[in-house]
Design a protein around this motif. Sequence first.
Motif, PDB file in Angstrom:
ATOM      1  N   UNK A 154      11.328 -12.055  19.165  1.00  0.00           N
ATOM      2  CA  UNK A 154      12.607 -12.188  18.472  1.00  0.00           C
ATOM      3  C   UNK A 154      13.544 -13.044  19.311  1.00  0.00           C
ATOM      4  N   UNK A 155      14.538 -13.617  18.643  1.00  0.00           N
ATOM      5  CA  UNK A 155      15.507 -14.485  19.320  1.00  0.00           C
ATOM      6  C   UNK A 155      16.857 -14.350  18.638  1.00  0.00           C
ATOM      7  N   UNK A 156      17.907 -14.190  19.416  1.00  0.00           N
ATOM      8  CA  UNK A 156      19.258 -14.142  18.894  1.00  0.00           C
ATOM      9  C   UNK A 156      19.953 -15.446  19.284  1.00  0.00           C
ATOM     10  N   UNK A 197       9.705 -12.679  14.419  1.00  0.00           N
ATOM     11  CA  UNK A 197       8.430 -13.256  14.023  1.00  0.00           C
ATOM     12  C   UNK A 197       7.564 -12.203  13.346  1.00  0.00           C
ATOM     13  N   UNK A 198       7.002 -12.566  12.216  1.00  0.00           N
ATOM     14  CA  UNK A 198       5.932 -11.797  11.581  1.00  0.00           C
ATOM     15  C   UNK A 198       4.747 -12.737  11.474  1.00  0.00           C
ATOM     16  N   UNK A 199       3.555 -12.259  11.799  1.00  0.00           N
ATOM     17  CA  UNK A 199       2.379 -13.119  11.740  1.00  0.00           C
ATOM     18  C   UNK A 199       1.166 -12.295  11.329  1.00  0.00           C
ATOM     19  N   UNK A 200       0.145 -12.981  10.900  1.00  0.00           N
ATOM     20  CA  UNK A 200      -1.117 -12.357  10.538  1.00  0.00           C
ATOM     21  C   UNK A 200      -2.182 -12.896  11.488  1.00  0.00           C
ATOM     22  N   UNK A 201      -2.867 -11.996  12.161  1.00  0.00           N
ATOM     23  CA  UNK A 201      -3.910 -12.366  13.125  1.00  0.00           C
ATOM     24  C   UNK A 201      -5.276 -12.348  12.440  1.00  0.00           C
ATOM     25  N   UNK A 209       1.537 -17.949   9.872  1.00  0.00           N
ATOM     26  CA  UNK A 209       2.694 -17.654  10.695  1.00  0.00           C
ATOM     27  C   UNK A 209       3.940 -17.699   9.835  1.00  0.00           C
ATOM     28  N   UNK A 210       4.711 -16.645   9.879  1.00  0.00           N
ATOM     29  CA  UNK A 210       5.945 -16.584   9.114  1.00  0.00           C
ATOM     30  C   UNK A 210       7.093 -16.347  10.073  1.00  0.00           C
ATOM     31  N   UNK A 211       8.206 -16.984   9.833  1.00  0.00           N
ATOM     32  CA  UNK A 211       9.399 -16.760  10.633  1.00  0.00           C
ATOM     33  C   UNK A 211      10.421 -16.121   9.718  1.00  0.00           C
ATOM     34  N   UNK A 212      10.781 -14.890   9.983  1.00  0.00           N
ATOM     35  CA  UNK A 212      11.762 -14.179   9.173  1.00  0.00           C
ATOM     36  C   UNK A 212      13.103 -14.254   9.862  1.00  0.00           C
ATOM     37  N   UNK A 213      14.147 -14.408   9.104  1.00  0.00           N
ATOM     38  CA  UNK A 213      15.480 -14.409   9.674  1.00  0.00           C
ATOM     39  C   UNK A 213      16.353 -13.413   8.941  1.00  0.00           C
TER      40      UNK A 213
END
Length: 107
Positions: free
Chosen positions: A64-66, A24-28, A6-10
């Motif tokens: 996503x979240x602002x 959010x970017x993630x690998x399933x 799980x990666x959180x990109x900002x």
Amino acid sequence: MGVSDTLLKTELIQGSQAFTKSKVNYFYSDAEGDLEAGSPTFQWYRSTTENGNYEAIVGETEDNYTPASPVDTGKLLKVKITPSASTGITAGTAVMSSATIQITSPS
């Protein structure tokens, strides 16, 4: 089955630590090789310290979240991702991301 990474990109406003948006970017992955069933569920959390207690941000269940001022100023964010498979064992294992940098001036 679960989200193996799980990666959180900002995205940051250049020259400051002010957030414009978190995505959010993630690998399933699935031990049985089953395909993912649509989108996973998301829940965003905030805390005043990196290792503190994170409280769920009510209604923030998208990928996503602002951040909002002033409630997010000085906070760190995490997101929990819960995947599901299209066949086999469908309930996935929830994974919590790492914390973002501290928000200093959300838009």
